[in-house]
Design a protein around this motif. Structure first.
Motif, mmCIF file in Angstrom:
data_model
loop_
_atom_site.group_PDB
_atom_site.id
_atom_site.type_symbol
_atom_site.label_atom_id
_atom_site.label_comp_id
_atom_site.label_asym_id
_atom_site.label_seq_id
_atom_site.Cartn_x
_atom_site.Cartn_y
_atom_site.Cartn_z
ATOM 1 N N MET A 1 0.737 -1.105 -0.192
ATOM 2 C CA MET A 1 0.052 -0.111 0.145
ATOM 3 C C MET A 1 0.707 1.418 -0.018
ATOM 4 O O MET A 1 0.683 2.187 -0.824
ATOM 5 C CB MET A 1 -1.128 0.032 1.118
ATOM 6 C CG MET A 1 -1.632 1.031 1.434
ATOM 7 S SD MET A 1 -2.641 1.636 0.085
ATOM 8 C CE MET A 1 -4.207 0.592 0.575
ATOM 9 N N GLN A 2 1.975 1.361 0.827
ATOM 10 C CA GLN A 2 2.966 2.424 0.756
ATOM 11 C C GLN A 2 3.436 2.762 -0.498
ATOM 12 O O GLN A 2 3.655 3.938 -0.815
ATOM 13 C CB GLN A 2 3.826 2.044 1.931
ATOM 14 C CG GLN A 2 4.873 3.228 2.365
ATOM 15 C CD GLN A 2 5.997 3.138 3.159
ATOM 16 O OE1 GLN A 2 5.778 2.055 3.997
ATOM 17 N NE2 GLN A 2 6.909 3.806 3.220
ATOM 18 N N VAL A 3 4.065 1.743 -1.186
ATOM 19 C CA VAL A 3 4.571 1.969 -2.462
ATOM 20 C C VAL A 3 3.587 2.286 -3.405
ATOM 21 O O VAL A 3 3.850 3.399 -4.200
ATOM 22 C CB VAL A 3 5.335 0.401 -2.900
ATOM 23 C CG1 VAL A 3 5.617 0.794 -4.315
ATOM 24 C CG2 VAL A 3 6.298 0.187 -2.023
ATOM 25 N N LEU A 4 2.391 1.670 -3.433
ATOM 26 C CA LEU A 4 1.326 1.951 -4.584
ATOM 27 C C LEU A 4 1.028 3.668 -4.283
ATOM 28 O O LEU A 4 0.827 4.327 -5.129
ATOM 29 C CB LEU A 4 0.063 1.068 -4.193
ATOM 30 C CG LEU A 4 0.616 -0.063 -4.937
ATOM 31 C CD1 LEU A 4 -0.754 -0.853 -4.753
ATOM 32 C CD2 LEU A 4 0.991 -0.219 -6.326
ATOM 33 N N GLN A 5 0.716 4.021 -2.911
ATOM 34 C CA GLN A 5 0.440 5.258 -2.754
ATOM 35 C C GLN A 5 1.695 6.188 -3.135
ATOM 36 O O GLN A 5 1.389 7.512 -3.649
ATOM 37 C CB GLN A 5 0.399 5.626 -1.044
ATOM 38 C CG GLN A 5 -1.090 5.034 -0.776
ATOM 39 C CD GLN A 5 -1.165 4.962 0.696
ATOM 40 O OE1 GLN A 5 -0.388 4.937 1.325
ATOM 41 N NE2 GLN A 5 -2.675 5.071 1.065
ATOM 42 N N ALA A 6 2.887 6.015 -3.019
ATOM 43 C CA ALA A 6 4.084 6.645 -3.378
ATOM 44 C C ALA A 6 4.219 6.596 -5.007
ATOM 45 O O ALA A 6 4.212 7.860 -5.533
ATOM 46 C CB ALA A 6 5.374 6.125 -3.029
ATOM 47 N N VAL A 7 3.718 5.706 -5.698
ATOM 48 C CA VAL A 7 3.669 5.807 -7.149
ATOM 49 C C VAL A 7 2.434 6.816 -7.754
ATOM 50 O O VAL A 7 2.702 7.702 -8.657
ATOM 51 C CB VAL A 7 3.552 4.348 -7.583
ATOM 52 C CG1 VAL A 7 3.365 4.323 -9.112
ATOM 53 C CG2 VAL A 7 4.943 3.573 -7.472
ATOM 54 N N GLU A 8 1.388 6.510 -6.903
ATOM 55 C CA GLU A 8 0.253 7.071 -7.333
ATOM 56 C C GLU A 8 0.584 8.519 -7.136
ATOM 57 O O GLU A 8 0.212 9.653 -7.856
ATOM 58 C CB GLU A 8 -1.095 6.908 -6.326
ATOM 59 C CG GLU A 8 -2.352 7.194 -7.008
ATOM 60 C CD GLU A 8 -2.728 8.660 -6.407
ATOM 61 O OE1 GLU A 8 -3.537 9.302 -6.971
ATOM 62 O OE2 GLU A 8 -2.268 8.966 -5.271
ATOM 63 N N ALA A 9 1.327 9.181 -6.012
ATOM 64 C CA ALA A 9 1.408 10.554 -5.887
ATOM 65 C C ALA A 9 2.467 11.200 -6.777
ATOM 66 O O ALA A 9 2.490 12.166 -7.113
ATOM 67 C CB ALA A 9 2.112 10.506 -4.347
ATOM 68 N N GLY A 10 3.410 10.235 -7.258
ATOM 69 C CA GLY A 10 4.355 10.674 -8.260
ATOM 70 C C GLY A 10 3.584 10.794 -9.634
ATOM 71 O O GLY A 10 3.696 11.747 -10.323
ATOM 72 N N LEU A 11 2.616 9.938 -9.827
ATOM 73 C CA LEU A 11 1.936 10.147 -11.163
ATOM 74 C C LEU A 11 0.992 11.384 -11.079
ATOM 75 O O LEU A 11 0.957 12.371 -11.994
ATOM 76 C CB LEU A 11 0.852 9.197 -11.358
ATOM 77 C CG LEU A 11 1.329 7.873 -11.823
ATOM 78 C CD1 LEU A 11 0.399 6.804 -11.481
ATOM 79 C CD2 LEU A 11 1.810 7.992 -13.151
#
Length: 115
Positions: A62-72
């Protein structure tokens, strides 16, 4: 072994591998400042599969996906970023077969805890 047991064992392996991959991606982000796109794609694919099967995401995933989504989101907001070279596909843009496209389908779920 029944089909149900075999399916459960396979999903357990998907969860274990996703947890390991998320850990590696966080390490890469810390050490190199970025996450390899192919590994992010693999994690997003695992997230989609787990979501379809109703399997909770590990917290690190979840933490990684949130970081990727924030980067997007940051990338979407930056208007002066250079365009990819002609014929080159940017895996972070929101097309159907891209990381961005898959993540955008999961975005509402990224806002809530999945344990």
């Amino acid at each position: 072994m029944s089909d149900t047991t075999a399916g459960s064992d396979r999903m357990s392996e998907v969860v274990r591998m996703a947890r390991t991959l998320a850990d590696r991606l966080l390490d890469a982000q810390i050490m190199q400042g970025e996450m390899p796109a192919d590994q992010v794609r693999a994690l997003v694919d695992a997230a989609v599969l787990m979501e379809e099967r109703g399997v909770p995401w590990p917290p690190m995933m979840m933490q990684v996906l949130q970081a990727v989504e924030a980067g997007l989101r940051r990338g979407d907001a930056a208007e002066d970023d250079p365009e990819p070279a002609r014929g080159e596909v940017d895996p972070y843009v929101g097309g159907a077969g891209t990381i961005g496209g898959a993540l955008r389908r999961l975005v509402p779920r990224l806002g809530r805890r999945r344990d």
